[in-house]
Design an enzyme around this catalytic site. Structure first.
Site, PDB file in Angstrom:
ATOM      1  N   ASP A 178       5.113  -6.630  17.823  1.00  0.00           N
ATOM      2  CA  ASP A 178       4.459  -5.656  16.952  1.00  0.00           C
ATOM      3  C   ASP A 178       3.952  -4.408  17.692  1.00  0.00           C
ATOM      4  O   ASP A 178       4.717  -3.532  18.025  1.00  0.00           O
ATOM      5  CB  ASP A 178       3.337  -6.375  16.182  1.00  0.00           C
ATOM      6  CG  ASP A 178       2.694  -5.513  15.109  1.00  0.00           C
ATOM      7  OD1 ASP A 178       2.992  -4.323  15.035  1.00  0.00           O
ATOM      8  OD2 ASP A 178       1.885  -6.028  14.315  1.00  0.00           O
ATOM      9  N   GLU A 226      -2.416  -8.256   5.939  1.00  0.00           N
ATOM     10  CA  GLU A 226      -2.923  -8.304   7.308  1.00  0.00           C
ATOM     11  C   GLU A 226      -4.435  -8.180   7.371  1.00  0.00           C
ATOM     12  O   GLU A 226      -5.110  -8.950   8.053  1.00  0.00           O
ATOM     13  CB  GLU A 226      -2.260  -7.169   8.100  1.00  0.00           C
ATOM     14  CG  GLU A 226      -2.690  -7.087   9.542  1.00  0.00           C
ATOM     15  CD  GLU A 226      -1.895  -6.070  10.322  1.00  0.00           C
ATOM     16  OE1 GLU A 226      -1.244  -5.209   9.699  1.00  0.00           O
ATOM     17  OE2 GLU A 226      -1.929  -6.139  11.554  1.00  0.00           O
ATOM     18  N   ARG A 256       0.833  -1.216   0.000  1.00  0.00           N
ATOM     19  CA  ARG A 256       0.000   0.000   0.000  1.00  0.00           C
ATOM     20  C   ARG A 256       0.861   1.257   0.000  1.00  0.00           C
ATOM     21  O   ARG A 256       0.561   2.237  -0.659  1.00  0.00           O
ATOM     22  CB  ARG A 256      -0.804   0.082   1.309  1.00  0.00           C
ATOM     23  CG  ARG A 256      -1.935  -0.798   1.475  1.00  0.00           C
ATOM     24  CD  ARG A 256      -2.535  -0.579   2.884  1.00  0.00           C
ATOM     25  NE  ARG A 256      -1.989  -1.456   3.895  1.00  0.00           N
ATOM     26  CZ  ARG A 256      -1.578  -1.065   5.091  1.00  0.00           C
ATOM     27  NH1 ARG A 256      -1.593   0.198   5.442  1.00  0.00           N
ATOM     28  NH2 ARG A 256      -1.128  -1.955   5.947  1.00  0.00           N
ATOM     29  N   HIS A 264       2.780 -10.424   8.953  1.00  0.00           N
ATOM     30  CA  HIS A 264       1.320 -10.605   8.844  1.00  0.00           C
ATOM     31  C   HIS A 264       0.956 -11.241   7.506  1.00  0.00           C
ATOM     32  O   HIS A 264       0.226 -10.653   6.707  1.00  0.00           O
ATOM     33  CB  HIS A 264       0.537  -9.282   8.964  1.00  0.00           C
ATOM     34  CG  HIS A 264       0.929  -8.419  10.111  1.00  0.00           C
ATOM     35  ND1 HIS A 264       0.923  -8.870  11.408  1.00  0.00           N
ATOM     36  CD2 HIS A 264       1.305  -7.112  10.179  1.00  0.00           C
ATOM     37  CE1 HIS A 264       1.291  -7.864  12.203  1.00  0.00           C
ATOM     38  NE2 HIS A 264       1.542  -6.807  11.491  1.00  0.00           N
TER      39      HIS A 264
HETATM   40  C1  NGQ Z   1       2.023  -0.077  11.542  1.00  0.00           C
HETATM   41  N1  NGQ Z   1       0.734  -1.918  12.381  1.00  0.00           N
HETATM   42  O1  NGQ Z   1       2.692   0.254  10.582  1.00  0.00           O
HETATM   43  O2  NGQ Z   1       2.308   0.280  12.686  1.00  0.00           O
HETATM   44  C2  NGQ Z   1       0.846  -0.983  11.321  1.00  0.00           C
HETATM   45  C3  NGQ Z   1      -0.425  -0.175  11.240  1.00  0.00           C
HETATM   46  C4  NGQ Z   1      -0.549   0.280   8.790  1.00  0.00           C
HETATM   47  C5  NGQ Z   1       0.216  -3.125  12.136  1.00  0.00           C
HETATM   48  N2  NGQ Z   1      -0.009  -3.443  10.924  1.00  0.00           N
HETATM   49  C6  NGQ Z   1      -0.404   0.829  10.179  1.00  0.00           C
HETATM   50  N3  NGQ Z   1      -0.032  -3.974  13.088  1.00  0.00           N
HETATM   51  O3  NGQ Z   1      -0.362  -0.907   8.543  1.00  0.00           O
HETATM   52  O4  NGQ Z   1      -0.838   1.078   7.929  1.00  0.00           O
HETATM   53 ZN    ZN Z   2       3.897  -3.796  11.896  1.00  0.00          ZN
END
Ligand code: NGQ
Ligand code: ZN
Length: 454
Positions: A321, A236, A211, A270
């Site tokens: 995480d 995820e 993304r 993930h």
């Molecule tokens: C992060 N955390 O980058 O901290 C991500 C959330 C995202 C997890 N995926 C933010 N658990 O993926 O955009």
């Molecule tokens: Zn992460």
């Protein structure tokens, strides 16, 4: 040279008693002798020794808000609304604050029985989104915190460029994360110059996700980094699978395998939503699946296809995480419990008849964690780092248990902390459940949170 003596130890070919481990000054194991006498100069550990497990996925800044997204918001809460809470909390975090939070996390990480951490680090810039005078300011803080704790760190500077597939511009909440290719190269060069030769630091890269990094930039950053681990958030949330399908006509893991040279350097964080074909594809490449069962549960991500992936011999490890729980016990236990809850069976991941489930989980996580962090560790064996965890065999929860039953007790019975000592590079950094700097680091953390959140 120093000598460590363990009452028992899990070695690559099984459990042994009275194990003498000799370590050279840089922290590598020189020899391992089971059935030895304890020399007078040896440091003696009464419990059961196992190689440490690396915590392969950390966003240290999120330790500041652990448990703070649990009151319901306006509409229905999700991963995406939690992410807004998290973005708001880090809006005010300065380098000093970040270092204080990370140091607390890293002490907790060690005491829980992890012996390295992979920091997937994306809080790069000042509060208004402008670069700090030193572009690696925040990276230096992560490493300073790890060194204060005595925890080996794999720093993975994150490449973050867009808010969604197709290169949509970042949101205001993401302003502190953003780089273009040239800015990211300056950051990784600065880090390599500063830490390239350190024995307690490894450097890799982390393109944040499909993304956040358009394909061209992803390929460019991967091509520029010929050495060291490459971590990426992959699949995820269901919504990100759908968005990927809409944009690329492929699912995330499928798309990554088709377009990038995924191999043993890669760690797919993930890898929650995979088809059987994707599972087989990841296993064939030898990449590590980076699993974070407690965070994935907390954020409502879904179940990883553990039975199929492990059944095919896939490599994997665990990470805390978001730090909703900092515990290899909880993450390993919940990986197995997820498999039990979905299959209706027990000992799903044990790997065959009459095997210990915890032994399988611990040994896989040791190996996968070492691979994903790039530290030569994960077994108590000559040539590897002396990063070792000692379980308290005197604790009532482990009474009358030996060998694999100790591991099953550790992972599945109760929540008392059973890690008594933690040895890093041959030196005990946690002794009798105490870290020498824990009060000082906790005080600084509490002051920081008081200011940030109070
Ligand atoms: C992060 N955390 O980058 O901290 C991500 C959330 C995202 C997890 N995926 C933010 N658990 O993926 O955009
Ligand atoms: Zn992460």
């Amino acid at each position: 040279m120093s000598n460590l003596f363990f009452a028992s130890a899990l070695l690559p070919d099984g459990w042994a008693e009275d194990v003498l481990v000799t370590v050279e000054d840089r922290g590598r194991i020189v020899s391992v002798a089971p059935g030895a006498n304890c020399p007078a100069d040896a440091e003696r550990f009464a419990g059961a020794a196992v190689a440490g497990i690396a915590n392969l996925h950390s966003h240290a800044h999120q330790r500041a808000i652990a448990g703070m997204g649990e009151s319901s918001g306006e509409g229905s809460d999700s991963f995406w609304s939690w992410r807004e809470v998290m973005y708001r909390a880090l809006d005010r975090m300065d380098p000093e604050d970040f270092e204080a939070v990370a140091a607390q996390l890293y002490v907790e990480t060690l005491k829980a029985g992890f012996t390295a951490i992979a920091e997937f680090h994306y809080l790069h810039h000042d509060r208004d989104g402008s670069a700090y005078a030193d572009p690696a300011e925040m990276g230096h803080r992560a490493i300073a915190a790890a060194r204060a704790a005595g925890l080996p760190i794999t720093l993975l500077p994150v490449l973050y460029n867009a808010s969604g597939f197709g290169g949509t511009p970042p949101t205001a909440g993401q302003r502190r994360f953003i780089h273009d290719g040239a800015g990211f190269a300056r950051l990784t060069d600065a880090l390599r110059g500063a830490y390239g030769d350190s024995s307690d630091v490894r450097l890799g890269i982390a393109p944040h996700s499909l993304r956040a990094v358009p394909d061209g930039l992803l390929a460019e950053s991967v091509a520029a980094h010929r050495q060291g681990p490459i971590h990426i958030h992959i699949a995820e949330q269901r919504r990100e699978v759908e968005d990927c399908l809409a944009h690329h006509g492929r699912r995330p893991v499928e798309h990554l395998l088709e377009t990038q040279p995924v191999d043993e350097r890669w760690c797919l964080i993930h890898a929650t939503h995979m088809t059987e074909t994707e599972v087989a594809g990841v296993v064939a490449r030898g990449a590590v699946a980076g699993l974070c069962p407690t965070t994935e549960a907390n954020l409502g991500d879904g179940f990883f296809a553990a039975e199929s992936y492990l059944g095919r011999g896939g490599r994997w490890g665990v990470g805390s995480d978001s730090h909703i729980s900092v515990s290899p016990v909880e993450d390993l236990r919940w990986l197995e419990y997820g498999a039990r809850l979905t299959s209706g069976r027990r000992t799903v991941l044990a790997g065959g008849p009459r095997r210990s489930t915890a032994r399988r989980l611990v040994e896989d996580a040791q190996a996968g964690g070492a691979q994903a962090t790039g530290f030569e560790a994960g077994r108590i064996a000559a040539g590897l780092r002396a990063d070792i965890v000692v379980l308290d065999t005197n604790h009532p929860l482990l009474a009358a248990r030996k060998a694999d039953a100790l591991l099953d007790g550790w992972i599945f019975a109760g929540n008392a902390p059973l890690v008594r000592d933690v040895v890093i590079a041959g030196r005990a950094v946690v002794r009798d459940r105490r870290h020498p700097r824990e009060e000082e680091i906790a005080d600084r953390f509490k002051n920081t949170l008081g200011r940030l959140l109070g």
